[in-house]
Design a protein around this motif. Sequence first.
Motif, PDB file in Angstrom:
ATOM      1  N   ALA A 207       0.822  -1.214   0.000  1.00 43.23           N
ATOM      2  CA  ALA A 207       0.000   0.000   0.000  1.00 43.23           C
ATOM      3  C   ALA A 207       0.852   1.258   0.000  1.00 43.23           C
ATOM      4  CB  ALA A 207      -0.940  -0.001   1.204  1.00 43.23           C
ATOM      5  N   GLY A 208       2.002   1.205   0.678  1.00 45.24           N
ATOM      6  CA  GLY A 208       2.883   2.366   0.713  1.00 45.24           C
ATOM      7  C   GLY A 208       3.432   2.702  -0.660  1.00 45.24           C
ATOM      8  N   LEU A 209       3.829   1.689  -1.403  1.00 47.13           N
ATOM      9  CA  LEU A 209       4.365   1.910  -2.740  1.00 47.13           C
ATOM     10  C   LEU A 209       3.270   2.378  -3.696  1.00 47.13           C
ATOM     11  CD1 LEU A 209       6.738   1.827  -4.654  1.00 47.13           C
ATOM     12  CD2 LEU A 209       6.369  -0.630  -4.953  1.00 47.13           C
ATOM     13  N   VAL A 210       2.054   1.834  -3.545  1.00 46.95           N
ATOM     14  CA  VAL A 210       0.917   2.283  -4.354  1.00 46.95           C
ATOM     15  C   VAL A 210       0.709   3.785  -4.163  1.00 46.95           C
ATOM     16  CG1 VAL A 210      -1.592   2.167  -4.628  1.00 46.95           C
ATOM     17  CG2 VAL A 210      -0.270   0.058  -4.425  1.00 46.95           C
ATOM     18  N   SER A 211       0.662   4.207  -2.905  1.00 47.70           N
ATOM     19  CA  SER A 211       0.434   5.621  -2.593  1.00 47.70           C
ATOM     20  C   SER A 211       1.587   6.497  -3.094  1.00 47.70           C
ATOM     21  CB  SER A 211       0.259   5.788  -1.085  1.00 47.70           C
ATOM     22  OG  SER A 211       0.083   7.143  -0.741  1.00 47.70           O
ATOM     23  N   GLU A 212       2.803   6.034  -2.917  1.00 49.14           N
ATOM     24  CA  GLU A 212       3.970   6.817  -3.327  1.00 49.14           C
ATOM     25  C   GLU A 212       3.991   7.026  -4.842  1.00 49.14           C
ATOM     26  OE1 GLU A 212       8.634   5.763  -3.316  1.00 49.14           O
ATOM     27  OE2 GLU A 212       7.803   6.101  -1.314  1.00 49.14           O
ATOM     28  N   ARG A 213       3.714   5.971  -5.582  1.00 53.53           N
ATOM     29  CA  ARG A 213       3.715   6.094  -7.044  1.00 53.53           C
ATOM     30  C   ARG A 213       2.548   6.950  -7.538  1.00 53.53           C
ATOM     31  NH1 ARG A 213       5.560  -0.149  -8.450  1.00 53.53           N
ATOM     32  NH2 ARG A 213       7.800   0.314  -8.642  1.00 53.53           N
ATOM     33  N   ALA A 214       1.403   6.810  -6.884  1.00 54.70           N
ATOM     34  CA  ALA A 214       0.248   7.613  -7.279  1.00 54.70           C
ATOM     35  C   ALA A 214       0.527   9.096  -7.041  1.00 54.70           C
ATOM     36  CB  ALA A 214      -0.986   7.173  -6.507  1.00 54.70           C
ATOM     37  N   ALA A 215       1.133   9.408  -5.893  1.00 56.47           N
ATOM     38  CA  ALA A 215       1.438  10.805  -5.578  1.00 56.47           C
ATOM     39  C   ALA A 215       2.449  11.382  -6.561  1.00 56.47           C
ATOM     40  CB  ALA A 215       1.981  10.898  -4.154  1.00 56.47           C
ATOM     41  N   ALA A 216       3.476  10.595  -6.887  1.00 53.63           N
ATOM     42  CA  ALA A 216       4.500  11.075  -7.819  1.00 53.63           C
ATOM     43  C   ALA A 216       3.920  11.295  -9.211  1.00 53.63           C
ATOM     44  CB  ALA A 216       5.650  10.072  -7.881  1.00 53.63           C
ATOM     45  N   LEU A 217       3.062  10.388  -9.644  1.00 51.05           N
ATOM     46  CA  LEU A 217       2.447  10.530 -10.963  1.00 51.05           C
ATOM     47  C   LEU A 217       1.533  11.744 -11.009  1.00 51.05           C
ATOM     48  CD1 LEU A 217       2.041   9.340 -13.782  1.00 51.05           C
ATOM     49  CD2 LEU A 217       0.171   7.956 -12.853  1.00 51.05           C
ATOM     50  N   ALA A 218       0.786  11.973  -9.933  1.00 50.40           N
ATOM     51  CA  ALA A 218      -0.107  13.131  -9.880  1.00 50.40           C
ATOM     52  C   ALA A 218       0.693  14.432  -9.939  1.00 50.40           C
ATOM     53  CB  ALA A 218      -0.955  13.082  -8.608  1.00 50.40           C
ATOM     54  N   ARG A 219       1.783  14.510  -9.177  1.00 48.42           N
ATOM     55  CA  ARG A 219       2.608  15.728  -9.178  1.00 48.42           C
ATOM     56  C   ARG A 219       3.205  15.995 -10.553  1.00 48.42           C
ATOM     57  NH1 ARG A 219       4.506  13.557  -4.225  1.00 48.42           N
ATOM     58  NH2 ARG A 219       6.380  12.789  -5.296  1.00 48.42           N
ATOM     59  N   ALA A 220       3.557  14.919 -11.243  1.00 50.44           N
ATOM     60  CA  ALA A 220       4.185  15.078 -12.557  1.00 50.44           C
ATOM     61  C   ALA A 220       3.206  15.527 -13.631  1.00 50.44           C
ATOM     62  CB  ALA A 220       4.834  13.757 -12.981  1.00 50.44           C
ATOM     63  N   ASN A 221       1.922  15.438 -13.336  1.00 50.58           N
ATOM     64  CA  ASN A 221       0.920  15.743 -14.362  1.00 50.58           C
ATOM     65  C   ASN A 221       0.086  16.979 -14.049  1.00 50.58           C
ATOM     66  OD1 ASN A 221       0.586  13.538 -16.659  1.00 50.58           O
ATOM     67  ND2 ASN A 221       1.320  12.514 -14.800  1.00 50.58           N
ATOM     68  N   VAL A 222       0.529  17.796 -13.085  1.00 55.57           N
ATOM     69  CA  VAL A 222      -0.115  19.081 -12.819  1.00 55.57           C
ATOM     70  C   VAL A 222       0.974  20.141 -12.667  1.00 55.57           C
ATOM     71  CG1 VAL A 222      -2.147  18.064 -11.714  1.00 55.57           C
ATOM     72  CG2 VAL A 222      -0.169  18.677 -10.314  1.00 55.57           C
ATOM     73  N   ASP A 223       0.586  21.379 -12.809  1.00 52.09           N
ATOM     74  CA  ASP A 223       1.551  22.463 -12.644  1.00 52.09           C
ATOM     75  C   ASP A 223       1.728  22.839 -11.183  1.00 52.09           C
ATOM     76  OD1 ASP A 223       1.960  22.737 -15.451  1.00 52.09           O
ATOM     77  OD2 ASP A 223       0.033  23.781 -15.586  1.00 52.09           O
ATOM     78  N   ASP A 224       0.674  22.678 -10.395  1.00 53.50           N
ATOM     79  CA  ASP A 224       0.728  23.030  -8.978  1.00 53.50           C
ATOM     80  C   ASP A 224      -0.038  21.974  -8.177  1.00 53.50           C
ATOM     81  OD1 ASP A 224       0.747  24.096  -6.466  1.00 53.50           O
ATOM     82  OD2 ASP A 224      -0.348  25.935  -6.966  1.00 53.50           O
ATOM     83  N   ALA A 225       0.700  21.071  -7.513  1.00 50.30           N
ATOM     84  CA  ALA A 225       0.063  19.990  -6.763  1.00 50.30           C
ATOM     85  C   ALA A 225      -0.716  20.496  -5.558  1.00 50.30           C
ATOM     86  CB  ALA A 225       1.114  18.977  -6.311  1.00 50.30           C
ATOM     87  N   GLY A 226      -0.459  21.732  -5.158  1.00 47.77           N
ATOM     88  CA  GLY A 226      -1.177  22.298  -4.016  1.00 47.77           C
ATOM     89  C   GLY A 226      -2.496  22.938  -4.406  1.00 47.77           C
ATOM     90  N   ASP A 227      -2.771  23.005  -5.700  1.00 50.84           N
ATOM     91  CA  ASP A 227      -4.013  23.598  -6.195  1.00 50.84           C
ATOM     92  C   ASP A 227      -5.087  22.515  -6.279  1.00 50.84           C
ATOM     93  OD1 ASP A 227      -6.096  24.734  -7.626  1.00 50.84           O
ATOM     94  OD2 ASP A 227      -4.773  25.846  -8.983  1.00 50.84           O
TER      95      ASP A 227
END
Length: 345
Positions: free
Chosen positions: A30-50
């Motif tokens: 589950a940790g690796l699932v979450s880590e990869r999902a977070a990294a992929l999401a950050r790579a596909n937006v301009d501002d991950a905090g938005d």
Amino acid sequence: MVAIKAHEADRALARLDPACRLVLIYGPDAGLVSERAAALARANVDDAGDAFQLVRMSGDDIASDPLKLVDEANTIGLFGGRRAIRVSPTSKPLLAAVEPLLATPSKDAIIIVEAGDLQKSNPLRTACERARTALAVPCYGDAARDLGTIIDEMVRNAGKSIDRVTRDHLAGLLGGDRQTSRREIEKLLLYAGTETTLAVEHVDAVVGDTAQREQAMLIDAVFSGRLPALDLAQAKLAGEGLDPGVMLGAVLRHTLALLKARQGMDAGRSARDMVAAMRLPYPRIAATEAALSSWTSAKLMEAVNLLGNATLAARRDGDLGKAGATRVLWTLARLGRAATRGDQP
């Protein structure tokens, strides 16, 4: 798209085909699932905090109302730009929500669906593996090489160093869950303080527990039939004052876990998949896979009964319990030796 192997996951995500608009990230880690999902999401937006660019959605909510995901995926961002939608894991079926997006992919957003350990026949996994615009990414427990890479990276980023012996020792104490391993390494770095070189003494002081390691050695010795190793582990645990009932309880819990995994294998699952779900430290994986290959469900049921009776006896009478614990552990170890050799005990 073609189903990818676990070792291909990071490369596939780093070089994601622009035509891929939905990514299913699944597996027992589950940790690796979450880590990869977070990294992929950050790579596909301009501002991950938005929150308008990175949208988080509950898997349970989507399962209850599949159109929620479709509506969000087809929503045009208020200020334009790239968008990513992260769907949290759920035990409920998500195929009804995902199928429309496989047929008509979102032009504006990439959808990232996190999931647990999905069998090959799981409809969601099957649909994503077959779709031309989706990718299914498996996440299994870290192998020794992966753990070594993670350790080196975190130690280097902290401005410290670690030699190979200490790194291998640390990797042997870490489990198969990526986030748990990172927390243990962070704890170790904090403990080391201003010292620039990590040593085995630092690791032993804060990572894992000596009694737990010796219990693991005893358990693996039982199921592999290694009598000298069993004798040594039992002597160490007895010398540390470990109650025989606690010792037997640890073996019983592992036996029940083996029985569940063996029953999964009987139903068609692989030993590797079942062991990955157990999230064991890397050095114990090979021993556990070997035990599952040699111990049948019937023999494990027999072991459960023997251990259950011995545990009750140990709790009722501590003195007799010591002798009973030794007797049942040696009995099981002989069964383990016979099973490993393929003999009839």
